[in-house]
Design an enzyme around this catalytic site. Structure first.
Site, PDB file in Angstrom:
ATOM      1  N   TYR A  18       0.821  -1.214   0.000  1.00  0.00           N
ATOM      2  CA  TYR A  18       0.000   0.000   0.000  1.00  0.00           C
ATOM      3  C   TYR A  18       0.856   1.266   0.000  1.00  0.00           C
ATOM      4  O   TYR A  18       0.503   2.257   0.635  1.00  0.00           O
ATOM      5  CB  TYR A  18      -0.974   0.001   1.194  1.00  0.00           C
ATOM      6  CG  TYR A  18      -1.794  -1.261   1.263  1.00  0.00           C
ATOM      7  CD1 TYR A  18      -2.799  -1.490   0.326  1.00  0.00           C
ATOM      8  CD2 TYR A  18      -1.535  -2.244   2.211  1.00  0.00           C
ATOM      9  CE1 TYR A  18      -3.537  -2.659   0.354  1.00  0.00           C
ATOM     10  CE2 TYR A  18      -2.267  -3.426   2.239  1.00  0.00           C
ATOM     11  CZ  TYR A  18      -3.261  -3.626   1.305  1.00  0.00           C
ATOM     12  OH  TYR A  18      -3.976  -4.776   1.326  1.00  0.00           O
ATOM     13  N   TYR A 146     -13.750  -6.726   3.525  1.00  0.00           N
ATOM     14  CA  TYR A 146     -12.443  -6.820   2.870  1.00  0.00           C
ATOM     15  C   TYR A 146     -12.166  -8.298   2.624  1.00  0.00           C
ATOM     16  O   TYR A 146     -12.290  -9.113   3.539  1.00  0.00           O
ATOM     17  CB  TYR A 146     -11.328  -6.211   3.746  1.00  0.00           C
ATOM     18  CG  TYR A 146      -9.980  -6.411   3.109  1.00  0.00           C
ATOM     19  CD1 TYR A 146      -9.518  -5.524   2.134  1.00  0.00           C
ATOM     20  CD2 TYR A 146      -9.193  -7.520   3.411  1.00  0.00           C
ATOM     21  CE1 TYR A 146      -8.304  -5.730   1.496  1.00  0.00           C
ATOM     22  CE2 TYR A 146      -7.982  -7.739   2.775  1.00  0.00           C
ATOM     23  CZ  TYR A 146      -7.540  -6.839   1.825  1.00  0.00           C
ATOM     24  OH  TYR A 146      -6.350  -7.057   1.187  1.00  0.00           O
ATOM     25  N   ASP A 247     -15.601 -15.838   4.980  1.00  0.00           N
ATOM     26  CA  ASP A 247     -14.170 -15.555   4.912  1.00  0.00           C
ATOM     27  C   ASP A 247     -13.686 -15.380   6.346  1.00  0.00           C
ATOM     28  O   ASP A 247     -13.903 -14.339   6.971  1.00  0.00           O
ATOM     29  CB  ASP A 247     -13.959 -14.283   4.079  1.00  0.00           C
ATOM     30  CG  ASP A 247     -12.506 -13.824   4.058  1.00  0.00           C
ATOM     31  OD1 ASP A 247     -11.703 -14.347   4.847  1.00  0.00           O
ATOM     32  OD2 ASP A 247     -12.198 -12.922   3.257  1.00  0.00           O
ATOM     33  N   LYS A 276      -3.945 -16.601   7.199  1.00  0.00           N
ATOM     34  CA  LYS A 276      -3.260 -15.867   8.268  1.00  0.00           C
ATOM     35  C   LYS A 276      -2.721 -16.765   9.393  1.00  0.00           C
ATOM     36  O   LYS A 276      -1.630 -17.275   9.294  1.00  0.00           O
ATOM     37  CB  LYS A 276      -4.168 -14.770   8.824  1.00  0.00           C
ATOM     38  CG  LYS A 276      -4.372 -13.614   7.850  1.00  0.00           C
ATOM     39  CD  LYS A 276      -5.064 -12.473   8.536  1.00  0.00           C
ATOM     40  CE  LYS A 276      -5.340 -11.315   7.592  1.00  0.00           C
ATOM     41  NZ  LYS A 276      -4.182 -10.487   7.324  1.00  0.00           N
TER      42      LYS A 276
HETATM   43  N1  PMP Z   1      -9.800 -11.859   3.698  1.00  0.00           N
HETATM   44  C1  PMP Z   1      -9.687 -11.231   4.875  1.00  0.00           C
HETATM   45  C2  PMP Z   1     -10.870 -11.181   5.793  1.00  0.00           C
HETATM   46  C3  PMP Z   1      -8.478 -10.633   5.244  1.00  0.00           C
HETATM   47  O1  PMP Z   1      -8.388  -9.986   6.419  1.00  0.00           O
HETATM   48  C4  PMP Z   1      -7.366 -10.731   4.361  1.00  0.00           C
HETATM   49  C5  PMP Z   1      -6.029 -10.099   4.711  1.00  0.00           C
HETATM   50  N2  PMP Z   1      -6.052  -8.965   5.500  1.00  0.00           N
HETATM   51  C6  PMP Z   1      -7.536 -11.404   3.152  1.00  0.00           C
HETATM   52  C7  PMP Z   1      -8.762 -11.960   2.845  1.00  0.00           C
HETATM   53  C8  PMP Z   1      -6.403 -11.528   2.174  1.00  0.00           C
HETATM   54  O2  PMP Z   1      -5.419 -12.365   2.668  1.00  0.00           O
HETATM   55  P1  PMP Z   1      -3.927 -12.302   2.101  1.00  0.00           P
HETATM   56  O3  PMP Z   1      -3.368 -10.974   2.505  1.00  0.00           O
HETATM   57  O4  PMP Z   1      -3.234 -13.455   2.737  1.00  0.00           O
HETATM   58  O5  PMP Z   1      -4.020 -12.437   0.606  1.00  0.00           O
END
Ligand code: PMP
Length: 426
Positions: A18, A146, A247, A276
Site C-alpha cells: 500500500y 475486505y 471468509d 493468516k
Molecule cells: N480476507 C480477509 C478477511 C483478510 O483480512 C485478508 C487479509 N487482511 C484477506 C482476505 C487476504 O489475505 P492475504 O493478505 O493473505 O491475501
C-alpha cells in the site's frame, strides 16, 4: 551490511504494501523476533500489537513451531501436489475438517488469503455452471468488507475502501447490502434482517453466492456485528438456492473468542476460507473448505475438475507448521488467554473514550479498536507507540491491536497505553 546501507537499498528497490514507489516513509528494520517482541537494528525492542497482520497468534520463535519446521525441512521442503501427496498436508486437511463447523468436508490448500477467496468464488461459480444455472454468476456481500487484493476478491471489498471507481469496467460488478448494523451485542435490527431476505430472494436467479466476514469485518473497518445476521444469511441463502461463503481469514483460530467466528452464530457455510493464523504466522498458506454438496455439484459439470493448482499447493513446510500451530490450539488453553486479553483490553482502553476526537472504543476477543473522527496521522501515531516500546500499524481512522495470545497483562497494558497516547496525538 549496515542498517543504513540496507535501508538505502530498501528505499531504492523494495516496494512495500500500500505504498508509493519510491516510498515516502522509511520502514523500521527488524533483525529478530521472539515471543511477542520484535527487535530492531538499533537494538530497540517493540511489543508486537499486530501479530504480523494478525497471523502470529503464538508469537515468534515458538519452540513447537520451530521444531516442526526444522523437522520437516530435514525430510522435504517441497514437492508438487499434482499426482503426489504427503502426510503433513493429509493430516492438516483432516484436522481442519475436524475443527471447523460440521458439514465442511473437503479442503483445497492454497498460497494466500486472497487466493483462497479466488478459489472459493471459483467453486461457487463453477457449482452453478455445472448444474446448468448459467445465469448464477454474481456475488452479494455487505458493505464494509475486505476479502483480499486480487481482482475477484477486490470486487467484494467495500466499494470505497476497495477503490471500485478506479477499477470500474475491470472489476465484476457485485451486489451490496448496507454494512451490517454495528455492535456484537446490539439488538437485532429486524428491518436489516428483512432486507437480507428480500435482497437474496430478488436476486436469486443471478446470485451464485453470498460472501461475508462473519462477526468481525477486519481490514474494511474493524466493525463488529451481531451473529444473528449470519443466521439470517444462512436462512435466506438456503431458502433461495444461493451458496454462502464465510471468509474467516482474519477471524479464524480463536481471534474473536471462539475458534471460528461462525460458531458465534451456530452456522455452517457452504464454503469457508482460512489463512493468516493457519501457520501461526510462519509461512504463507491458506485453505478453502467446502461441503460434499459443493464438490459433487462441481464434478457433475462438463468440466468436472476444479481448474486450480498453485505451484506451492500443500507445501510440506507450511503444512507441518500449520499442524503444529493448530496442535497448540487443541488443548483449548487459548480460550483463557483470549478471555484474559479481552478483559485487559477493555480496562486499558476504557479511558480512550474521553480523548477528544475518539468516536468509538470497542473490544471483542483479542481485538481492540479505538476509532477517531479523523484520519490517523500515521507519523505521529507511529512515533507515539514506538516511543512506548510498542508496534502498531493504524489505518484510516483506526488505531487497533490484535496481539499474540501469549501477550501477558503487562504487554497488553503497554499496548493499550500506547493506543491511548497515540489517540491523543494522532
Ligand atoms: N480476507 C480477509 C478477511 C483478510 O483480512 C485478508 C487479509 N487482511 C484477506 C482476505 C487476504 O489475505 P492475504 O493478505 O493473505 O491475501
Amino acid at each position: 551490511m549496515t542498517a543504513e546501507e540496507l535501508l538505502a537499498l530498501d528505499a531504492e528497490h523494495v516496494w512495500h504494501p500500500y505504498a508509493p514507489m519510491p516510498g515516502r516513509v522509511s520502514p523500521l528494520l527488524v533483525t529478530e523476533a521472539s515471543g511477542v517482541r520484535l527487535r530492531l537494528s538499533d537494538g530497540r525492542e517493540l511489543i508486537d500489537g499486530m501479530s504480523s497482520w494478525w497471523s502470529a497468534i503464538h508469537g515468534y520463535r515458538h519452540p513447537a513451531l520451530d521444531a516442526a519446521l526444522t523437522e520437516q525441512a530435514g525430510r522435504m521442503s517441497h514437492v508438487m501436489f499434482g499426482g503426489l501427496t504427503h502426510e503433513p498436508a493429509i493430516r492438516l486437511a483432516r484436522t481442519l475438517v475436524d475443527i471447523t463447523p460440521d458439514g465442511l468436508h473437503h479442503v483445497f490448500l492454497c498460497d494466500s488469503g486472497s487466493v483462497s477467496v479466488e478459489v472459493a468464488i471459483k467453486m461457487c461459480l463453477q457449482y452453478w455452471q455445472s448444474l446448468g444455472h448459467k445465469a448464477k454468476r454474481r456475488l452479494l456481500t455487505w458493505r464494509g468488507g475486505y476479502h483480499g487484493d486480487t481482482f475477484h476478491p477486490m470486487s467484494v471489498c467495500d466499494p470505497e475502501g476497495g477503490m471500485h471507481s478506479l477499477w470500474r469496467g475491470v472489476l465484476p460488478e457485485q451486489l451490496f447490502l448496507p454494512a451490517p448494523p454495528p455492535g456484537f451485542e446490539a439488538t437485532i435490527d429486524e428491518s436489516y434482517v428483512e432486507q437480507i431476505h428480500a435482497t437474496v430472494e430478488r436476486h436469486a436467479d443471478e446470485l451464485a453466492a453470498v460472501i461475508v466476514e462473519p462477526v468481525v469485518q477486519g481490514a474494511g473497518g474493524m466493525r463488529f456485528h451481531h451473529p444473528g445476521y449470519l443466521r439470517a444469511l444462512r436462512e435466506a441463502t438456503e431458502a433461495h438456492g444461493v451458496l454462502l461463503v464465510f471468509d474467516e481469514i482474519a477471524t479464524g483460530f480463536g481471534r474473536t473468542g471462539r475458534l471460528f467466528a461462525a460458531e458465534h452464530a451456530g452456522v455452517t457455510p457452504d464454503v469457508l476460507c482460512l489463512g493468516k493464523a493457519l501457520t501461526g504466522g510462519y509461512l504463507t498458506m491458506a485453505a478453502t473448505l467446502c461441503t460434499q454438496d459443493v464438490a459433487r455439484g462441481i464434478s457433475k459439470g462438463e468440466l468436472p475438475v476444479l481448474a486450480h493448482g498453485p505451484t506451492f499447493m500443500g507445501n510440506p513446510l507450511a503444512s507441518a507448521v500449520a499442524n503444529a500451530s493448530v496442535g497448540l490450539l487443541r488443548d483449548g488453553g487459548w480460550q483463557t488467554d483470549v478471555r484474559r486479553i479481552e478483559s485487559a483490553l477493555r480496562s486499558g482502553l476504557e479511558c480512550a473514550v474521553d480523548v477528544p476526537g475518539v468516536v468509538d472504543v470497542r473490544v471483542l476477543g483479542a481485538i481492540g479498536v479505538v476509532q477517531l473522527d479523523h484520519e490517523v496521522d500515521m507519523a505521529a501515531a507511529t512515533r507515539a507507540v514506538t516511543e512506548r516500546g510498542v508496534w502498531l500499524r493504524p489505518f484510516r481512522d483506526m488505531l487497533y491491536c490484535m496481539p499474540p495470545y501469549l501477550a501477558d497483562n503487562t504487554d497488553i497494558a503497554a499496548i493499550t497505553d500506547a493506543m491511548v497516547a497515540a489517540a491523543v496525538v494522532a
